[in-house]
Design an enzyme around this catalytic site. Structure first.
Site, short mmCIF file in Angstrom:
data_model
loop_
_atom_site.label_atom_id
_atom_site.label_comp_id
_atom_site.label_asym_id
_atom_site.label_seq_id
_atom_site.Cartn_x
_atom_site.Cartn_y
_atom_site.Cartn_z
N ASP A 123 12.02 -4.73 13.15
CA ASP A 123 12.66 -3.88 11.95
C ASP A 123 13.09 -2.60 11.98
O ASP A 123 12.85 -1.60 11.47
CB ASP A 123 11.45 -4.11 10.84
CG ASP A 123 11.88 -3.64 9.47
OD1 ASP A 123 13.06 -4.10 9.09
OD2 ASP A 123 11.17 -3.02 8.62
N LYS A 145 13.06 -10.61 52.24
CA LYS A 145 13.40 -9.41 51.68
C LYS A 145 14.70 -9.28 51.10
O LYS A 145 15.47 -10.22 51.52
CB LYS A 145 13.05 -8.38 52.48
CG LYS A 145 13.79 -8.58 53.86
CD LYS A 145 13.44 -7.31 55.02
CE LYS A 145 14.11 -7.57 56.30
NZ LYS A 145 13.60 -6.39 57.32
N GLU A 176 26.78 -34.67 43.23
CA GLU A 176 26.02 -33.48 43.53
C GLU A 176 25.86 -32.35 42.76
O GLU A 176 25.00 -31.64 42.36
CB GLU A 176 26.42 -32.95 45.04
CG GLU A 176 25.56 -32.00 45.61
CD GLU A 176 26.07 -31.52 46.99
OE1 GLU A 176 25.56 -30.48 47.47
OE2 GLU A 176 27.14 -31.74 47.44
N ASN A 221 32.49 -21.50 49.15
CA ASN A 221 33.07 -22.91 48.49
C ASN A 221 32.89 -23.94 49.77
O ASN A 221 33.32 -23.70 50.71
CB ASN A 221 34.50 -22.56 47.90
CG ASN A 221 34.68 -23.84 46.61
OD1 ASN A 221 34.06 -24.76 46.49
ND2 ASN A 221 36.04 -23.63 46.08
N THR A 247 1.48 5.53 1.97
CA THR A 247 1.15 6.27 3.02
C THR A 247 0.72 7.75 2.42
O THR A 247 1.33 8.26 1.44
CB THR A 247 2.12 6.54 4.18
OG1 THR A 247 2.39 5.08 4.68
CG2 THR A 247 1.91 7.36 5.15
N ASP A 271 41.00 -31.05 47.84
CA ASP A 271 40.00 -30.92 49.05
C ASP A 271 38.50 -31.03 48.66
O ASP A 271 37.61 -30.75 49.43
CB ASP A 271 40.25 -29.34 49.66
CG ASP A 271 40.02 -28.33 48.77
OD1 ASP A 271 39.54 -28.73 47.41
OD2 ASP A 271 40.13 -27.39 48.89
N ASN A 287 12.05 -0.05 50.65
CA ASN A 287 11.42 0.31 51.99
C ASN A 287 12.27 1.22 52.80
O ASN A 287 13.66 1.17 52.34
CB ASN A 287 11.07 -0.79 52.82
CG ASN A 287 9.89 -1.79 51.83
OD1 ASN A 287 9.17 -1.09 51.01
ND2 ASN A 287 9.83 -2.93 52.13
N LYS A 297 -1.82 5.45 6.70
CA LYS A 297 -1.31 4.30 6.11
C LYS A 297 -2.40 3.50 5.61
O LYS A 297 -3.10 3.22 6.11
CB LYS A 297 -0.36 3.56 6.80
CG LYS A 297 0.25 2.22 6.56
CD LYS A 297 1.13 1.58 7.54
CE LYS A 297 1.86 0.40 7.17
NZ LYS A 297 2.68 -0.05 8.11
N GLY A 346 0.85 -1.40 0.06
CA GLY A 346 0.14 -0.05 0.14
C GLY A 346 1.03 1.26 0.08
O GLY A 346 2.09 1.19 -0.27
#
Length: 586
Positions: free
Chosen positions: A261, A492, A537, A530, A147, A560, A451, A165, A145
């Protein structure tokens, strides 16, 4: 793309083909996939402001793809190959065939035009357009189309000039094309309240057309301004343009709208004045998107399309890539990704790196170059958001308000659902952050309106979103993320923990100083978080099976049984599927 010149990035496409001279057959500027939107939103008319010759490659004009003569029997596989199916589905095979005849679709042929299905083209819009508006001259033309300038004859906007448009119903040959128009109007109606967003007035229809009435911007496209300045902007002027782009895109993303766009043609100036505001236009390719959603339909303009769009799994970060392309153009006057064919452009986007070595980049500030690089990161997770970009050292201004960033909500949601061990790892990382990261985090924390005791609760997050909500946010269901943050209702969060929750490991990894940050963070983790952890796990922490045990053993110290530095940085990443919650979109 747009009107600048570009240097060809080496790609298999350009190696494989003998390309006629651009003076004989100018190269294309094509959209990977198109919706019901004017062609000027699909084809970028970027003619070069520079004379031909002198080592400067002329820029693609608004013309067809040149015929290519391959030196070997078959071209290499094209990253654009699957786009034909998207086009056919969206436009109808007849429209695709017409575009193929014009040379705008690369390579393969298409099936013959099929008989058009019977479609319901009633939208439920007002039928009295002619009674309210008087159409004037055409100010833009596209594939579906055009505008026009118009004057309002009565009502609230009597005697006011507007832009209309006009979308032809005869061009709506698929159900998707009809839905595209319906969604464009819905988005324009739903988005409101931002100074750099085009104002929507009304929508009408008759038997032949849909009419979308909008604010009239008489200052021309950003594209034209770039050309009038010789192809690029001085750095300070470029900042002013980029700030406006980031501001409106941050607003859209917070509302759950991805534009898809973004390019200089889709930013209009309100007037001819040098300091006129810009407005983002053309939501014909836009869509609503939920916070954890991935889209997979291919839309956009070739020179601005993000890598993940071509991979068919993307979200709002694709808009950030496009802003990076625009910023690159503004600063140097050339495209970051360029080739003579659409497939070549896509290969460049997927594989090539932007050139920051040639003129004028040596004279551009280090902050500006870092800014562009952090937008054009091929890993979408490492790109800055629009809000983060506004706090980048190149643009930072302590007196400018920073908008709310939906990324904070995504990260905090993940943090509160994480295991204690992972939260400890993130807290250690936050303690290693440099001062550069804090302006963004402080601004986001302040927007939550802590707060009096300096903490935020679930209600703070909820009210901050509601304060910024438009109808678009409700349509995209952005507020649903609050339900996923329910654990905050019973606890909180102070600023220190907020920093741990809202920091992005991927974005930090993109920084040159990442190794120093990781090393510093690991020292904090060693002191405070750590602990001994088994391979089994660790696999459970990462939601991995026994097949991963051999890899995970390298992450744990034999001495360790705790994570080593490699294990710590890998553990921070977690395991995230490449395409989380994909949407098989139409």
């Amino acid at each position: 793309m747009g009107q600048c010149y570009g240097k060809t990035n080496p790609s298999p496409e350009t190696d494989a083909a003998a390309i006629p001279s651009s003076d004989d057959l100018p190269p294309p500027s094509v959209t990977p996939s198109v919706k019901n939107t004017p062609a000027r939103a699909l084809l970028s008319p970027w003619r070069s402001p520079y004379p031909h010759g002198g080592g400067v490659t002329p820029s693609p004009a608004r013309t067809a793809t040149p015929r290519r003569i391959f030196r070997r029997p078959f071209p290499p596989p094209s990253p654009a190959k699957h786009i034909r199916a998207s086009l056919a589905k969206r436009l109808g095979r007849g429209a695709v065939a017409a575009r193929a005849k014009e040379g705008t679709i690369p390579e393969e042929g298409v099936a013959a035009e099929e008989e058009e299905e019977v479609l319901d083209k009633r939208f439920g819009y007002g039928k009295n357009f002619g009674a309210k508006y008087e159409i004037g001259k055409e100010i833009g033309k596209g594939h579906f189309g055009h505008t026009c300038y118009a004057r309002c004859k009565k009502g609230e906007f009597k005697d006011q000039a507007v832009a209309v448009k006009i979308i032809s119903k005869s061009k709506m040959t698929t159900a998707i094309a009809i839905e595209d128009v319906r969604r464009e109007v819905k988005i324009l109606k739903a988005l409101s309240g931002h100074k750099h967003l085009i104002k929507f007035h009304d929508a009408f229809e008759d038997a032949n057309n849909v009419y979308i009435v909008m604010e009239l911007c008489e200052g021309g496209e950003l594209l034209d301004r770039i050309l009038s300045r010789g192809g690029k902007y001085p750095e300070e002027d470029a900042k002013a343009i980029v700030l406006q782009i980031l501001s409106v895109v941050a607003f859209c993303h917070l509302q759950g709208v991805v534009h898809r766009d973004l390019k200089p043609e889709n930013f209009l100036f309100t007037s001819k004045s040098e300091d006129a505001d810009m407005k983002l236009i053309d939501f014909g390719l836009s869509d609503f998107i939920r916070t954890d959603e991935r889209l997979n339909d291919i839309v956009g303009s070739a020179y601005y399309v993000a890598p993940e769009v071509l991979h068919r799994s993307y979200s709002v970060e694709a808009d950030i890539w496009s802003i990076g392309v625009i910023s690159y153009i503004l600063l140097c006057g050339s495209r970051p990704f360029w080739a003579r064919t659409e497939s070549g452009i896509f290969r460049s986007v997927l594989r090539a790196d932007p050139n920051f070595e040639d003129l004028p980049w040596p004279s551009v500030s280090a902050e500006a170059k870092d800014f562009v690089k952090r937008l054009l990161n091929k890993d979408y997770r490492k790109r800055m958001t629009a809000v983060q970009a506004l706090t980048h050292p190149w643009l930072r201004d302590e007196n400018r308000a920073i908008p709310l960033d939906i990324l904070v909500y995504k990260l905090v949601k993940s943090y509160i659902h994480a295991t204690p061990f992972r939260r400890a790892a993130l807290k250690a990382l936050s303690k290693a952050l440099t001062e550069e990261e804090f302006p963004y985090l402080r601004a986001q924390f302040k927007l939550l309106e802590p707060n009096l005791d300096g903490h935020v609760l679930l209600d703070n997050f909820k009210m901050a979103l509601i304060r910024h909500a438009t109808d678009a946010m409700r349509e995209s269901k952005v507020l649903d993320i609050i339900h996923a943050m329910e654990p905050l209702a019973y606890r909180k969060m102070d600023f220190e923990e907020f920093c741990a929750a809202a920091v992005s490991i991927y974005q930090l990894e993109s920084l040159e100083k990442w190794e120093d940050i990781a090393s510093n963070a690991f020292e904090h983790f060693e002191r405070e978080g750590n602990r001994v952890i088994s391979v089994e796990e660790l696999a459970r922490e990462l939601n991995l099976g026994p097949s991963a045990y051999s890899v995970l053993r390298d992450w744990i110290r034999n001495s360790d049984g705790k994570l080593n530095l490699l294990g710590y940085t890998k553990f921070l990443h977690g395991v995230t599927p490449r395409s989380s919650n994909p949407r098989h979109h139409r």
